[in-house]
Design an enzyme around this catalytic site. Structure first.
Site, PDB file in Angstrom:
ATOM      1  N   GLY A 149      11.545 -28.678 -46.664  1.00  0.00           N
ATOM      2  CA  GLY A 149      10.117 -28.862 -46.834  1.00  0.00           C
ATOM      3  C   GLY A 149       9.816 -29.581 -48.134  1.00  0.00           C
ATOM      4  CB  CYS A 150       6.926 -31.629 -49.160  1.00  0.00           C
ATOM      5  SG  CYS A 150       5.591 -30.628 -48.454  1.00  0.00           S
ATOM      6  CE1 TYR A 151       2.944 -27.949 -52.750  1.00  0.00           C
ATOM      7  CE2 TYR A 151       2.672 -27.013 -50.556  1.00  0.00           C
ATOM      8  CZ  TYR A 151       2.122 -27.602 -51.693  1.00  0.00           C
ATOM      9  OH  TYR A 151       0.766 -27.837 -51.754  1.00  0.00           O
ATOM     10  CB  SER A 154       8.720 -30.392 -55.621  1.00  0.00           C
ATOM     11  OG  SER A 154       8.042 -29.183 -55.314  1.00  0.00           O
TER      12      SER A 154
END
Length: 346
Positions: A149-151, A154
């Site tokens: 996932g994107c979060y 990061s």
């Protein structure tokens, strides 16, 4: 060398269209087919005019895309990828899932956070979590990849050096993340409606965001200890990008220079993670449209608390770019092939 035939299922969504955009310029890839349930028979350039006279491919059905492809990317809501992964696996084709279906190790976590059970549990034993910088060796030779996932991307890249060195108090990690509106997908919602989102800034899904177990799973794997986080996402009134600020109590007293050296050494051979010089702060402006993750290192010496800031483009490193990075690994290509675009500076 023969070009890789790459198909995109769910190409009408934001991440799917981003995949087509990036794959179209990959020197070793030919886009073999694209699909969309809602737009079958229409051209992608009718939906996204930026493709006009560059890529005027017509959306087909899913089976046609799978049949024509060596690797299939799926950009679909959770719960829709298992049957496609099974078709690809049985046909000896690589399946890279940009959805959530193959990200979590435990079915009970998937059931708790996504409200669904696995329909094909055996298939999940064949999959691997595809965050290249941290689990590259696990990716090689696999046929099913759960694209992170994107979060979680990061956060994991921002905290990996501290977690791997076992420097963190694993029960007291606070993560404050902000995302552009493309992170919620193309479907219309009240939160992303222009009058509601414009000139607004607020947290959402406080202590209940579905990326929480994925973040905890990855951090726990890095430090060999159960990790508990407080994760609060926020919606920014911008199109793309994620910036995460992470607060970690350190077990040892450290200087910021020592922490910075730890990060530089950890990512010394990673082309897509840029550890910024001390005194600089990661900024969304300088990673947009790129596959880079910028990380800046800060330390509150009074509390011995590390403050780590990471910035990624949620559509590229947080989705399509990372998926292509995984593809490059699986086909023994230069990992950065087709992904070395530089972010605009203004």
């Amino acid at each position: 060398m023969k070009k890789i035939q790459a198909g995109v299922i769910g190409a009408s969504g934001y991440a799917g269209a981003e995949l087509v955009r990036l794959l179209w310029n990959h020197p070793m890839v030919e886009v073999s087919g694209i699909s969309s349930k809602s737009y079958t028979g229409q051209k992608i350039s009718d939906l996204y005019p930026g493709f006009y006279q560059i890529c005027d491919m017509v959306f087909q059905d899913e089976d046609s895309v799978i049949a024509a492809s060596d690797v299939v990317f799926a950009s679909l809501p959770h719960g829709l990828s298992e049957k496609l992964a099974r078709k690809c696996f049985d046909a000896d084709k690589i399946f890279i899932d940009l959805g959530a279906d193959f990200r979590l190790d435990k079915e009970e976590d998937y059931a708790m956070w996504y409200g669904l059970d696995y329909h094909d549990p055996a298939l999940h034993k064949e999959s691997v979590y595809g965050l290249p910088e941290l689990f590259r060796d696990d990716i090689k030779g696999k046929k099913i990849i759960g694209n992170p996932g994107c979060y979680p991307t990061s956060v994991a890249l921002g905290l990996a050096p501290i977690m791997k060195a076992k420097l963190a108090d694993c029960k007291h990690i606070i993560i404050d993340s902000k995302s552009g509106t493309t992170g919620s997908g193309k479907s219309l919602s009240e939160a992303t409606h222009f009058p509601r989102c414009n000139e607004s800034f607020a947290p959402y899904k406080i202590a209940s965001h579905r990326h929480t177990p994925e973040i905890e799973q990855t951090l726990s794997r890095l430090c060999d200890e159960d990790v508990l986080i407080n994760f609060t996402p926020h919606l920014l009134p911008i199109n793309r990008g994620i910036i995460s600020t992470m607060y970690v109590d350190l077990k040892e007293t450290m200087k910021v220079e020592e922490l910075h050296v730890l990060y530089e050494q950890f990512y010394a051979n990673e082309q897509f993670v840029r550890v910024l010089p001390l005194g600089k702060t990661a900024d969304l402006k300088y990673i947009k449209y790129s596959n880079y993750c910028d990380v800046s290192i800060h330390l509150d010496e009074r509390s011995n608390r590390a403050i780590i800031v990471s910035a990624i483009d949620n559509m590229v490193k947080g989705a399509a770019g990372q998926a292509i990075q995984n593809m490059n690994i699986l086909f023994d290509l230069d990992e950065g092939m087709g992904l070395k675009m530089v972010a605009p500076s203004f």
